[in-house]
Design a protein around this motif. Sequence first.
Motif, PDB file in Angstrom:
ATOM      1  N   ARG A  48       0.850  -1.206   0.000  1.00 35.38           N
ATOM      2  CA  ARG A  48       0.000   0.000   0.000  1.00 35.38           C
ATOM      3  C   ARG A  48       0.879   1.248   0.000  1.00 35.38           C
ATOM      4  O   ARG A  48       0.597   2.224  -0.698  1.00 35.38           O
ATOM      5  CB  ARG A  48      -0.916   0.021   1.233  1.00 35.38           C
ATOM      6  N   GLU A  49       1.937   1.208   0.796  1.00 35.51           N
ATOM      7  CA  GLU A  49       2.843   2.356   0.859  1.00 35.51           C
ATOM      8  C   GLU A  49       3.619   2.511  -0.451  1.00 35.51           C
ATOM      9  O   GLU A  49       3.856   3.621  -0.911  1.00 35.51           O
ATOM     10  CB  GLU A  49       3.808   2.206   2.047  1.00 35.51           C
ATOM     11  N   ILE A  50       3.985   1.371  -1.060  1.00 34.43           N
ATOM     12  CA  ILE A  50       4.682   1.395  -2.358  1.00 34.43           C
ATOM     13  C   ILE A  50       3.795   2.097  -3.393  1.00 34.43           C
ATOM     14  O   ILE A  50       4.240   2.972  -4.138  1.00 34.43           O
ATOM     15  CB  ILE A  50       5.001  -0.050  -2.832  1.00 34.43           C
ATOM     16  N   ASP A  51       2.523   1.709  -3.424  1.00 32.92           N
ATOM     17  CA  ASP A  51       1.546   2.288  -4.348  1.00 32.92           C
ATOM     18  C   ASP A  51       1.370   3.781  -4.055  1.00 32.92           C
ATOM     19  O   ASP A  51       1.326   4.620  -4.955  1.00 32.92           O
ATOM     20  CB  ASP A  51       0.208   1.547  -4.187  1.00 32.92           C
ATOM     21  N   SER A  52       1.300   4.103  -2.775  1.00 32.06           N
ATOM     22  CA  SER A  52       1.082   5.478  -2.347  1.00 32.06           C
ATOM     23  C   SER A  52       2.270   6.382  -2.707  1.00 32.06           C
ATOM     24  O   SER A  52       2.092   7.493  -3.213  1.00 32.06           O
ATOM     25  CB  SER A  52       0.831   5.482  -0.829  1.00 32.06           C
ATOM     26  N   ILE A  53       3.497   5.906  -2.463  1.00 32.21           N
ATOM     27  CA  ILE A  53       4.705   6.664  -2.845  1.00 32.21           C
ATOM     28  C   ILE A  53       4.673   6.910  -4.351  1.00 32.21           C
ATOM     29  O   ILE A  53       4.935   8.011  -4.840  1.00 32.21           O
ATOM     30  CB  ILE A  53       6.007   5.907  -2.462  1.00 32.21           C
ATOM     31  N   ASN A  54       4.322   5.866  -5.097  1.00 33.99           N
ATOM     32  CA  ASN A  54       4.312   5.955  -6.556  1.00 33.99           C
ATOM     33  C   ASN A  54       3.331   7.022  -7.040  1.00 33.99           C
ATOM     34  O   ASN A  54       3.679   7.850  -7.889  1.00 33.99           O
ATOM     35  CB  ASN A  54       3.950   4.591  -7.158  1.00 33.99           C
ATOM     36  N   MET A  55       2.121   7.013  -6.510  1.00 37.52           N
ATOM     37  CA  MET A  55       1.123   7.986  -6.940  1.00 37.52           C
ATOM     38  C   MET A  55       1.503   9.403  -6.489  1.00 37.52           C
ATOM     39  O   MET A  55       1.209  10.385  -7.173  1.00 37.52           O
ATOM     40  CB  MET A  55      -0.260   7.608  -6.408  1.00 37.52           C
ATOM     41  N   ARG A  56       2.182   9.493  -5.331  1.00 36.08           N
ATOM     42  CA  ARG A  56       2.576  10.799  -4.792  1.00 36.08           C
ATOM     43  C   ARG A  56       3.584  11.507  -5.710  1.00 36.08           C
ATOM     44  O   ARG A  56       3.598  12.730  -5.794  1.00 36.08           O
ATOM     45  CB  ARG A  56       3.163  10.600  -3.393  1.00 36.08           C
ATOM     46  N   GLN A  57       4.421  10.723  -6.400  1.00 41.04           N
ATOM     47  CA  GLN A  57       5.436  11.317  -7.278  1.00 41.04           C
ATOM     48  C   GLN A  57       4.808  12.226  -8.327  1.00 41.04           C
ATOM     49  O   GLN A  57       5.385  13.235  -8.721  1.00 41.04           O
ATOM     50  CB  GLN A  57       6.243  10.217  -7.991  1.00 41.04           C
ATOM     51  N   ARG A  58       3.624  11.836  -8.792  1.00 40.99           N
ATOM     52  CA  ARG A  58       2.973  12.599  -9.863  1.00 40.99           C
ATOM     53  C   ARG A  58       2.580  13.989  -9.351  1.00 40.99           C
ATOM     54  O   ARG A  58       2.818  14.999 -10.020  1.00 40.99           O
ATOM     55  CB  ARG A  58       1.759  11.831 -10.373  1.00 40.99           C
ATOM     56  N   GLY A  59       1.994  14.010  -8.153  1.00 40.55           N
ATOM     57  CA  GLY A  59       1.609  15.281  -7.543  1.00 40.55           C
ATOM     58  C   GLY A  59       2.812  16.163  -7.264  1.00 40.55           C
ATOM     59  O   GLY A  59       2.752  17.396  -7.397  1.00 40.55           O
ATOM     60  N   GLN A  60       3.930  15.514  -6.884  1.00 41.36           N
ATOM     61  CA  GLN A  60       5.138  16.280  -6.595  1.00 41.36           C
ATOM     62  C   GLN A  60       5.709  16.927  -7.853  1.00 41.36           C
ATOM     63  O   GLN A  60       6.284  18.005  -7.805  1.00 41.36           O
ATOM     64  CB  GLN A  60       6.175  15.386  -5.913  1.00 41.36           C
ATOM     65  N   MET A  61       5.521  16.248  -8.979  1.00 33.25           N
ATOM     66  CA  MET A  61       5.985  16.825 -10.249  1.00 33.25           C
ATOM     67  C   MET A  61       5.161  18.064 -10.598  1.00 33.25           C
ATOM     68  O   MET A  61       5.702  19.062 -11.098  1.00 33.25           O
ATOM     69  CB  MET A  61       5.868  15.777 -11.365  1.00 33.25           C
ATOM     70  N   VAL A  62       3.878  18.013 -10.313  1.00 35.26           N
ATOM     71  CA  VAL A  62       3.002  19.177 -10.550  1.00 35.26           C
ATOM     72  C   VAL A  62       3.445  20.334  -9.650  1.00 35.26           C
ATOM     73  O   VAL A  62       3.524  21.490 -10.091  1.00 35.26           O
ATOM     74  CB  VAL A  62       1.520  18.809 -10.302  1.00 35.26           C
ATOM     75  N   GLU A  63       3.765  20.006  -8.389  1.00 39.26           N
ATOM     76  CA  GLU A  63       4.211  21.034  -7.433  1.00 39.26           C
ATOM     77  C   GLU A  63       5.543  21.639  -7.867  1.00 39.26           C
ATOM     78  O   GLU A  63       5.763  22.857  -7.774  1.00 39.26           O
ATOM     79  CB  GLU A  63       4.321  20.419  -6.030  1.00 39.26           C
ATOM     80  N   LEU A  64       6.454  20.794  -8.374  1.00 38.52           N
ATOM     81  CA  LEU A  64       7.748  21.261  -8.879  1.00 38.52           C
ATOM     82  C   LEU A  64       7.538  22.228 -10.051  1.00 38.52           C
ATOM     83  O   LEU A  64       8.251  23.230 -10.185  1.00 38.52           O
ATOM     84  CB  LEU A  64       8.588  20.051  -9.323  1.00 38.52           C
ATOM     85  N   THR A  65       6.541  21.925 -10.879  1.00 41.04           N
ATOM     86  CA  THR A  65       6.200  22.792 -12.017  1.00 41.04           C
ATOM     87  C   THR A  65       5.732  24.160 -11.518  1.00 41.04           C
ATOM     88  O   THR A  65       6.152  25.204 -12.030  1.00 41.04           O
ATOM     89  CB  THR A  65       5.097  22.132 -12.874  1.00 41.04           C
ATOM     90  N   ARG A  66       4.873  24.118 -10.497  1.00 43.99           N
ATOM     91  CA  ARG A  66       4.373  25.375  -9.930  1.00 43.99           C
ATOM     92  C   ARG A  66       5.531  26.219  -9.369  1.00 43.99           C
ATOM     93  O   ARG A  66       5.622  27.411  -9.598  1.00 43.99           O
ATOM     94  CB  ARG A  66       3.350  25.075  -8.838  1.00 43.99           C
ATOM     95  N   GLN A  67       6.436  25.542  -8.635  1.00 44.98           N
ATOM     96  CA  GLN A  67       7.588  26.248  -8.057  1.00 44.98           C
ATOM     97  C   GLN A  67       8.458  26.880  -9.142  1.00 44.98           C
ATOM     98  O   GLN A  67       8.928  28.011  -9.012  1.00 44.98           O
ATOM     99  CB  GLN A  67       8.438  25.284  -7.231  1.00 44.98           C
ATOM    100  N   ALA A  68       8.660  26.126 -10.232  1.00 41.00           N
ATOM    101  CA  ALA A  68       9.508  26.610 -11.327  1.00 41.00           C
ATOM    102  C   ALA A  68       8.916  27.849 -11.991  1.00 41.00           C
ATOM    103  O   ALA A  68       9.642  28.650 -12.595  1.00 41.00           O
ATOM    104  CB  ALA A  68       9.701  25.504 -12.357  1.00 41.00           C
TER     105      ALA A  68
END
Length: 447
Positions: free
Chosen positions: A296-316
């Motif tokens: 469950r945590e493996i799946d959760s970390i994986n899905m979280r990466q996508r949101g973090q990429m969106v956040e990185l885009t916002r920061q940039a």
Amino acid sequence: MALKITVIGTGYLGATHAAAMAELGFEVLGLDVVPEKIEMLQRGQVPMYEPGLEELLGKHVAGIEGSSGRLRFTTDFAEVAAFGDVHFLCVNTPQKHGEYACDMSYVDSALASLAPHLTGPALVVGKSTVPVGSADRLAAYLAEHAPAGHDAELAWNPEFLREGFAVKDTLHPDRIVVGVRSERAERLLREVYATPLSEGTPFVVTDFPTAELVKTSANSFLATKISFINAMAEVCEAADGDVAKLAEAIGYDDRIGKKFLRAGIGFGGGCLPKDIRAFMARAGELGADQALTFLREIDSINMRQRGQMVELTRQALGGGPLLGKRIAVLGATFKPDSDDVRDSPALNVAGQVHLQGAQVTVYDPKGMENARRLFPTLGYADSAVEAVRGADVVLHLTEWREFRELDPDALGEAVAARVILDGRNALDPVAWRKAGWTYRAMGRPTA
């Protein structure tokens, strides 16, 4: 007398398996219930992009000039039963809608259609990825519904194909696993795989449950390795470390190894996500759910990466709203050397950014048609240069060789701002920074 082989289901797995069996010298009959797919294969064309597969089909499909003629296709189960000695089940086992569990309806339907026609000795070999316990149930069904009774046997032979390398993985597998209940079944499968066995491929003989568990446990291990390095990228991001150097250092330990240790936006595709979820669901049914809670945590970390990429885009882009910003996305498929966009992290990120008001333009070397079908509201370009024209930020989200070989200077001429976010940690930061780009990647130093 030479064995005759049938392949039921001619999607990604089945089309590859059928062509490979013909290449190994067998007479092969492929079956699908979708006539359009059969017509396409009869012309030697494949409904998906897989390097080398169309060439292999062209070598063997009957009716194509210069082919061996060893490979034919049909929609008739009676014809398949009458033709074959060994029948490979290669149908899809997707995730059930709204559940984690695996949808077994295609496997059940294929067996129900084949069984009544099996009047003599036959071996049915499951290759689909199924919940553990399925083979037991299917073997009982086969013995009950085939006129041949117990002479219609079942075996389980999981597939280990990597998209982009499927032809090589079928003709030269790194291991062959067979779950069998009789010496006859083992002997027949040794005959089918005689060529790779003569090349030294390991042949692992197991019971049904173990054969079924091999594929899901292998995929779970790979998913764990990817999510592990992505979790380390989160820590590096917080601690100002360098996840690429971290991965290099731990990869030299041969107990760990270098593969699957590139941090990025995570895994997707038609296998890993649905397989680990189905594994968790099945463990729960067996009362062993606690053994797999880590998934469950493996799946959760994986899905979280996508949101973090969106956040990185916002920061940039200065940390404000994305409304009206022009964003270029390089990559749509879940991995390179494929046109598969199922559960693609790249498209997911593109979609999320678009939903937040950005103007998104996508380019992918092979996945454009499938991406357009899935996300018709995104913009699409015919080249990387066209995709980045006027962009405020460029997102590199699928690690195609074409993108690694881009000229940062030439690309810089087309953009509004030289800002690139490497969601796959696959580009050379030095080369891009030297060309005046701001280069960012999760878990990497900013300069």
